[in-house]
Design a protein around this motif. Structure first.
Motif, mmCIF file in Angstrom:
data_model
loop_
_atom_site.group_PDB
_atom_site.id
_atom_site.type_symbol
_atom_site.label_atom_id
_atom_site.label_comp_id
_atom_site.label_asym_id
_atom_site.label_seq_id
_atom_site.Cartn_x
_atom_site.Cartn_y
_atom_site.Cartn_z
ATOM 1 N N PHE A 1 27.984 61.022 -31.414
ATOM 2 C CA PHE A 1 29.112 61.341 -30.532
ATOM 3 C C PHE A 1 30.342 61.668 -31.364
ATOM 4 N N ALA A 2 30.593 60.856 -32.400
ATOM 5 C CA ALA A 2 31.738 61.104 -33.269
ATOM 6 C C ALA A 2 31.565 62.420 -34.028
ATOM 7 N N LEU A 3 30.349 62.696 -34.498
ATOM 8 C CA LEU A 3 30.084 63.942 -35.222
ATOM 9 C C LEU A 3 30.314 65.149 -34.315
ATOM 10 N N ILE A 4 29.764 65.102 -33.120
ATOM 11 C CA ILE A 4 29.920 66.212 -32.172
ATOM 12 C C ILE A 4 31.384 66.402 -31.802
ATOM 13 N N ALA A 5 32.094 65.285 -31.597
ATOM 14 C CA ALA A 5 33.511 65.386 -31.263
ATOM 15 C C ALA A 5 34.300 66.007 -32.410
ATOM 16 N N GLY A 6 33.955 65.632 -33.651
ATOM 17 C CA GLY A 6 34.645 66.201 -34.803
ATOM 18 C C GLY A 6 34.425 67.693 -34.931
ATOM 19 N N VAL A 7 33.178 68.134 -34.744
ATOM 20 C CA VAL A 7 32.887 69.573 -34.826
ATOM 21 C C VAL A 7 33.532 70.308 -33.659
ATOM 22 N N ALA A 8 33.496 69.704 -32.468
ATOM 23 C CA ALA A 8 34.117 70.333 -31.295
ATOM 24 C C ALA A 8 35.624 70.445 -31.455
ATOM 25 N N GLY A 9 36.222 69.548 -32.242
ATOM 26 C CA GLY A 9 37.653 69.660 -32.507
ATOM 27 C C GLY A 9 37.984 70.847 -33.379
ATOM 28 N N GLY A 10 37.020 71.306 -34.178
ATOM 29 C CA GLY A 10 37.263 72.426 -35.076
ATOM 30 C C GLY A 10 36.794 73.763 -34.563
ATOM 31 N N THR A 11 35.868 73.758 -33.594
ATOM 32 C CA THR A 11 35.348 75.017 -33.054
ATOM 33 C C THR A 11 34.918 74.820 -31.607
ATOM 34 N N ALA A 12 35.019 75.887 -30.829
ATOM 35 C CA ALA A 12 34.587 75.831 -29.441
ATOM 36 C C ALA A 12 33.207 76.454 -29.255
ATOM 37 N N ASP A 13 32.593 76.895 -30.330
ATOM 38 C CA ASP A 13 31.285 77.542 -30.251
ATOM 39 C C ASP A 13 30.210 76.484 -29.961
ATOM 40 N N PRO A 14 29.591 76.520 -28.768
ATOM 41 C CA PRO A 14 28.615 75.491 -28.414
ATOM 42 C C PRO A 14 27.368 75.497 -29.297
ATOM 43 N N LYS A 15 27.019 76.670 -29.844
ATOM 44 C CA LYS A 15 25.846 76.745 -30.710
ATOM 45 C C LYS A 15 26.081 75.985 -32.013
#
Length: 240
Positions: free
Chosen positions: A40-54
Motif C-alpha cells: 500500500f505504501a509502495l503504490i501510494a508512493g508511486v501514485a504520488g509521482g505519476t498518474a499512469d495506472p500501468k
C-alpha cells in the motif's frame, strides 16, 4: 466410589487459556499485514509521482513478488538455521544421556526439586523418566533448550506460509489497478478497511480490545502510505 468421584471432580478443567504463542493465526495475520502495509505504501508512493495506472500496477506487482519471495527466503533460512541448531544441541544432549546417565538423572531430579518437589519424589520421577531414553531426551530438551524434539519447525512450511500471507496482503491495494480502476482513493479505502480488520484480528492473540488494535494498525499503515505518497509527490514534481 465416593473417593474416585471426588478425584474426577477435582480434575475437571474450569477455565481455558488462549494460545499465547498465537498458533497459525499470528504469523498469518502479521504476514498479511506486512504485505498490505508495504505494498500500500509502495503504490501510494508511486501514485504520488505519476498518474499512469500501468506504472502503478507494475510497481505493485513488483512489490508483491519481491516482498513475498524475500519474506519466504528469509523465513526459510531463519527457520532452517534454528532447526539445525536445535538438532545439533539435541545430539549433544543425547550423547550426554548415553555417556553419563546417572549425572543426567541427578540433574533432572534437581530441576524438579528446584520447582518445589520433595527430594524423594523428585528422584523417583527422574528415575522413571530416565528409563526411556527418548522420553528423557524430550524432558531434558524442553527444560534446557526450550524445544520439543518431536515438534521442530519446518522451514518449508514457514517459507510457504510467509509467501502466501504476504502475497494476500500485498494483493489488496493492487487488485483495483489490476481490475482497471484508476485513482488512488479506491485502493486507499480498501486498504485502510483491510488494515483495520487485520488489526482487529490481532486482538484475538493479545489482551487489547478489537477496536484499539484495529485503529492502531490503521493509523500505522495510513501514516506509512501518506509519507511515501508525499515523497513520491516531491520526486514527481522534481521530475527525477
Amino acid at each position: 466410589m465416593t473417593s474416585g468421584a471426588g478425584v474426577g471432580a477435582r480434575a475437571e478443567v474450569h477455565h481455558r487459556h488462549r494460545d499465547v504463542t498465537g498458533g497459525w493465526l499470528r504469523p498469518a495475520v502479521f504476514g498479511a499485514m506486512d504485505g498490505l502495509v508495504s505494498n500500500f505504501a509502495l503504490i501510494a508512493g508511486v501514485a504520488g509521482g505519476t498518474a499512469d495506472p500501468k506504472i502503478i500496477a507494475l510497481a505493485g506487482v513488483a512489490g508483491l513478488a519481491a516482498g513475498a519471495f524475500s519474506m519466504a527466503g528469509g523465513e526459510y533460512v531463519s527457520v532452517a538455521s534454528q532447526r539445525e541448531l536445535a538438532l545439533a544441541e539435541l545430539e549433544v544432549e543425547r550423547r550426554e544421556l548415553e555417556r553419563h546417565p546417572e549425572a543426567e538423572e541427578d540433574e533432572l531430579a534437581l530441576r524438579y526439586e528446584a520447582r518445589g518437589v520433595e527430594p524423594e519424589t523428585a528422584r523417583e520421577v527422574a528415575r522413571q523418566i530416565s528409563r526411556d531414553p527418548e522420553q528423557a531426551l524430550a524432558v531434558h530438551a524442553r527444560a534446557e533448550l526450550g524445544v520439543d524434539p518431536h515438534d521442530l519447525p519446518s522451514p518449508v512450511l514457514a517459507a510457504g506460509s510467509s509467501f502466501l500471507a504476504f502475497a494476500v496482503g500485498a494483493l489488496i491495494p493492487l487488485l483495483p489497478y489490476l481490475l482497471g480502476v484508476g485513482g488512488l482513493w479506491i485502493p486507499a479505502v480498501i486498504s485502510m478497511t483491510a488494515l483495520f480488520g487485520a488489526g482487529a484480528l490481532v486482538s484475538l492473540v493479545t489482551a487489547r480490545s478489537w477496536w484499539w488494535s484495529g485503529l492502531r494498525q490503521l493509523v500505522v499503515g495510513a501514516a506509512a502510505a501518506t509519507l511515501t505518497w508525499g515523497l513520491g509527490t516531491l520526486i514527481g514534481a522534481a521530475a527525477l
